[in-house]
Write a protein that holds these residues in place. Sequence first.
Motif, PDB file in Angstrom:
ATOM      1  N   SER A 102       0.611  -1.127  -0.290  1.00 16.39           N
ATOM      2  CA  SER A 102       0.190   0.005   0.200  1.00 16.39           C
ATOM      3  C   SER A 102       0.818   1.462   0.144  1.00 16.39           C
ATOM      4  CB  SER A 102      -0.822   0.215   0.987  1.00 16.39           C
ATOM      5  OG  SER A 102      -0.114   0.251   2.298  1.00 16.39           O
ATOM      6  N   GLN A 103       0.308   2.715  -0.358  1.00 14.80           N
ATOM      7  CA  GLN A 103       1.293   3.078  -0.507  1.00 14.80           C
ATOM      8  C   GLN A 103       1.363   4.123   1.061  1.00 14.80           C
ATOM      9  OE1 GLN A 103      -1.570   6.385  -2.847  1.00 14.80           O
ATOM     10  NE2 GLN A 103       0.201   7.192  -3.388  1.00 14.80           N
ATOM     11  N   LEU A 104       0.264   3.894   1.894  1.00 13.34           N
ATOM     12  CA  LEU A 104       0.510   3.808   3.027  1.00 13.34           C
ATOM     13  C   LEU A 104       1.616   3.577   3.723  1.00 13.34           C
ATOM     14  CD1 LEU A 104      -0.975   6.037   5.879  1.00 13.34           C
ATOM     15  CD2 LEU A 104      -2.136   3.926   6.281  1.00 13.34           C
ATOM     16  N   LEU A 105       1.861   2.207   4.083  1.00 14.49           N
ATOM     17  CA  LEU A 105       3.298   0.756   4.569  1.00 14.49           C
ATOM     18  C   LEU A 105       4.421   1.795   3.457  1.00 14.49           C
ATOM     19  CD1 LEU A 105       4.216  -1.041   5.786  1.00 14.49           C
ATOM     20  CD2 LEU A 105       3.222  -2.519   4.010  1.00 14.49           C
ATOM     21  N   ASP A 106       4.553   1.828   2.224  1.00 15.86           N
ATOM     22  CA  ASP A 106       5.573   2.607   1.999  1.00 15.86           C
ATOM     23  C   ASP A 106       6.038   4.217   1.665  1.00 15.86           C
ATOM     24  OD1 ASP A 106       5.527   0.806  -0.562  1.00 15.86           O
ATOM     25  OD2 ASP A 106       4.634   1.652  -2.020  1.00 15.86           O
ATOM     26  N   HIS A 107       5.049   4.998   2.441  1.00 15.79           N
ATOM     27  CA  HIS A 107       5.517   6.353   3.273  1.00 15.79           C
ATOM     28  C   HIS A 107       6.092   5.775   4.440  1.00 15.79           C
ATOM     29  CE1 HIS A 107       5.076  10.240   4.155  1.00 15.79           C
ATOM     30  NE2 HIS A 107       4.080  10.018   5.502  1.00 15.79           N
ATOM     31  N   GLY A 108       5.458   4.973   5.443  1.00 14.94           N
ATOM     32  CA  GLY A 108       5.630   4.328   6.389  1.00 14.94           C
ATOM     33  C   GLY A 108       6.882   3.679   6.895  1.00 14.94           C
ATOM     34  N   VAL A 128       3.664  -3.921   9.533  1.00  7.70           N
ATOM     35  CA  VAL A 128       2.235  -3.604   8.815  1.00  7.70           C
ATOM     36  C   VAL A 128       2.092  -1.557   9.062  1.00  7.70           C
ATOM     37  CG1 VAL A 128      -0.764  -3.779   9.672  1.00  7.70           C
ATOM     38  CG2 VAL A 128       1.082  -5.388   9.225  1.00  7.70           C
ATOM     39  N   PHE A 129       1.187  -1.616   8.478  1.00 10.22           N
ATOM     40  CA  PHE A 129       0.634   0.901   8.968  1.00 10.22           C
ATOM     41  C   PHE A 129      -0.637   0.456   7.353  1.00 10.22           C
ATOM     42  CE2 PHE A 129       1.580   4.728   7.625  1.00 10.22           C
ATOM     43  CZ  PHE A 129       1.484   4.692   9.039  1.00 10.22           C
ATOM     44  N   GLU A 130      -1.626   0.427   8.375  1.00  4.40           N
ATOM     45  CA  GLU A 130      -3.395   0.853   7.332  1.00  4.40           C
ATOM     46  C   GLU A 130      -3.764   1.011   8.687  1.00  4.40           C
ATOM     47  OE1 GLU A 130      -3.558  -3.038   7.293  1.00  4.40           O
ATOM     48  OE2 GLU A 130      -5.291  -3.244   8.709  1.00  4.40           O
ATOM     49  N   PRO A 131      -4.420   2.175   8.293  1.00  5.37           N
ATOM     50  CA  PRO A 131      -5.877   2.557   8.902  1.00  5.37           C
ATOM     51  C   PRO A 131      -5.950   2.189  10.296  1.00  5.37           C
ATOM     52  CG  PRO A 131      -6.484   2.857   6.282  1.00  5.37           C
ATOM     53  CD  PRO A 131      -5.483   1.667   6.450  1.00  5.37           C
ATOM     54  N   GLY A 132      -5.810   2.821  11.444  1.00  4.37           N
ATOM     55  CA  GLY A 132      -5.992   2.269  12.427  1.00  4.37           C
ATOM     56  C   GLY A 132      -4.815   0.914  13.255  1.00  4.37           C
ATOM     57  N   ARG A 133      -3.487   1.125  12.698  1.00  5.78           N
ATOM     58  CA  ARG A 133      -2.907  -0.613  13.306  1.00  5.78           C
ATOM     59  C   ARG A 133      -1.538  -0.100  12.628  1.00  5.78           C
ATOM     60  NH1 ARG A 133      -2.465  -5.655  12.634  1.00  5.78           N
ATOM     61  NH2 ARG A 133      -3.258  -6.456  10.408  1.00  5.78           N
ATOM     62  N   ALA A 134      -0.954  -0.951  13.417  1.00  4.13           N
ATOM     63  CA  ALA A 134       0.431  -0.827  12.638  1.00  4.13           C
ATOM     64  C   ALA A 134       1.577  -1.584  14.010  1.00  4.13           C
ATOM     65  CB  ALA A 134       1.311   0.398  13.477  1.00  4.13           C
ATOM     66  N   GLU A 135       2.641  -2.968  12.726  1.00  3.47           N
ATOM     67  CA  GLU A 135       3.119  -2.915  13.566  1.00  3.47           C
ATOM     68  C   GLU A 135       4.622  -2.839  13.507  1.00  3.47           C
ATOM     69  OE1 GLU A 135       2.679  -7.629  12.798  1.00  3.47           O
ATOM     70  OE2 GLU A 135       0.718  -7.178  13.571  1.00  3.47           O
ATOM     71  N   LEU A 136       5.426  -2.960  13.849  1.00  2.00           N
ATOM     72  CA  LEU A 136       7.257  -2.892  14.149  1.00  2.00           C
ATOM     73  C   LEU A 136       7.865  -3.900  14.697  1.00  2.00           C
ATOM     74  CD1 LEU A 136       8.091   0.754  15.244  1.00  2.00           C
ATOM     75  CD2 LEU A 136       7.972  -0.172  12.905  1.00  2.00           C
ATOM     76  N   ALA A 137       8.718  -4.974  14.180  1.00  2.00           N
ATOM     77  CA  ALA A 137       9.670  -6.088  13.814  1.00  2.00           C
ATOM     78  C   ALA A 137      10.423  -5.663  14.113  1.00  2.00           C
ATOM     79  CB  ALA A 137       8.839  -7.049  13.070  1.00  2.00           C
ATOM     80  N   LEU A 138      11.150  -6.624  14.795  1.00  2.00           N
ATOM     81  CA  LEU A 138      12.648  -6.080  14.764  1.00  2.00           C
ATOM     82  C   LEU A 138      13.653  -7.723  15.173  1.00  2.00           C
ATOM     83  CD1 LEU A 138      14.851  -3.393  16.377  1.00  2.00           C
ATOM     84  CD2 LEU A 138      14.575  -4.957  18.010  1.00  2.00           C
ATOM     85  N   THR A 139      14.659  -7.738  14.470  1.00  4.49           N
ATOM     86  CA  THR A 139      15.635  -9.281  15.084  1.00  4.49           C
ATOM     87  C   THR A 139      16.391  -8.847  15.545  1.00  4.49           C
ATOM     88  OG1 THR A 139      15.094 -10.041  13.015  1.00  4.49           O
ATOM     89  CG2 THR A 139      16.468 -11.096  13.792  1.00  4.49           C
ATOM     90  N   ALA A 194       0.733   4.265  14.699  1.00  4.81           N
ATOM     91  CA  ALA A 194      -1.043   3.572  14.561  1.00  4.81           C
ATOM     92  C   ALA A 194      -1.446   5.115  14.836  1.00  4.81           C
ATOM     93  CB  ALA A 194      -0.957   2.982  16.160  1.00  4.81           C
ATOM     94  N   GLY A 195      -0.979   5.808  15.674  1.00  9.49           N
ATOM     95  CA  GLY A 195      -1.431   7.277  15.732  1.00  9.49           C
ATOM     96  C   GLY A 195      -1.384   7.958  14.552  1.00  9.49           C
ATOM     97  N   GLY A 196      -0.082   8.161  14.124  1.00  2.98           N
ATOM     98  CA  GLY A 196      -0.413   8.501  12.338  1.00  2.98           C
ATOM     99  C   GLY A 196      -1.010   7.963  11.675  1.00  2.98           C
ATOM    100  N   SER A 197      -1.819   6.896  11.803  1.00  6.29           N
ATOM    101  CA  SER A 197      -2.852   6.205  10.269  1.00  6.29           C
ATOM    102  C   SER A 197      -3.652   6.564  10.234  1.00  6.29           C
ATOM    103  CB  SER A 197      -2.525   4.574  10.350  1.00  6.29           C
ATOM    104  OG  SER A 197      -3.509   4.469  12.169  1.00  6.29           O
ATOM    105  N   VAL A 198      -4.525   8.067  12.112  1.00  7.50           N
ATOM    106  CA  VAL A 198      -5.204   8.405  11.433  1.00  7.50           C
ATOM    107  C   VAL A 198      -5.675  10.071  11.890  1.00  7.50           C
ATOM    108  CG1 VAL A 198      -6.900   6.227  12.037  1.00  7.50           C
ATOM    109  CG2 VAL A 198      -5.832   7.784  14.397  1.00  7.50           C
ATOM    110  N   LEU A 199      -4.079  10.378  12.019  1.00  7.35           N
ATOM    111  CA  LEU A 199      -4.099  11.855  12.566  1.00  7.35           C
ATOM    112  C   LEU A 199      -3.278  12.615  11.383  1.00  7.35           C
ATOM    113  CD1 LEU A 199      -3.653  11.884  16.242  1.00  7.35           C
ATOM    114  CD2 LEU A 199      -5.782  12.593  15.108  1.00  7.35           C
ATOM    115  N   GLY A 200      -2.353  11.751  10.632  1.00 12.74           N
ATOM    116  CA  GLY A 200      -1.242  12.484   9.835  1.00 12.74           C
ATOM    117  C   GLY A 200      -0.228  12.199  10.229  1.00 12.74           C
TER     118      GLY A 200
END
Length: 138
Positions: free
Chosen positions: A2-8, A27-38, A66-72
């Motif tokens: 998605s464009q949102l994931l690319d931007h994130g 994951v970065f979509e309206p209302g949720r996000a996931e960050l991972a780390l090895t 997550a907040g930025g996905s709905v607030l900017g």
Amino acid sequence: MSQLLDHGRAVLQSQPFSRHLGAELTVFEPGRAELALTVADHHRQQHGFVHGGVLAYLADNSLTYAGGSVLGDCLTAEFKINYTRPARGERLVARARVASAGKRLAVCTCEIVALADGEETVVAIAQGSIARIEAGKD
């Protein structure tokens, strides 16, 4: 993708500390996000567990995504973290979601899990207030 994931992901790559830790936005979509780390040796403290500061980073950044996905464009206004058990394993995943959002503020929650031998263990739970910012204003 998605464009949102690319931007994130572009935003994450512009953060030197995130690059240093090796964080990935999965994951970065309206209302949720996931960050991972090895997990690597430089993430550990003297007992071999992942340092609490690494977990706090994952909570802070995933809550803000997550907040930025709905607030900017936004910043963390505050957050709280509870460490539920020592973080050990090969990978950490921070899953954040928006619990409530208005025009300028979102309250978000996050659960951080450690992955070890295919099993997930919750190692921290966080909640934060994420505030929208306007360019040129504090």
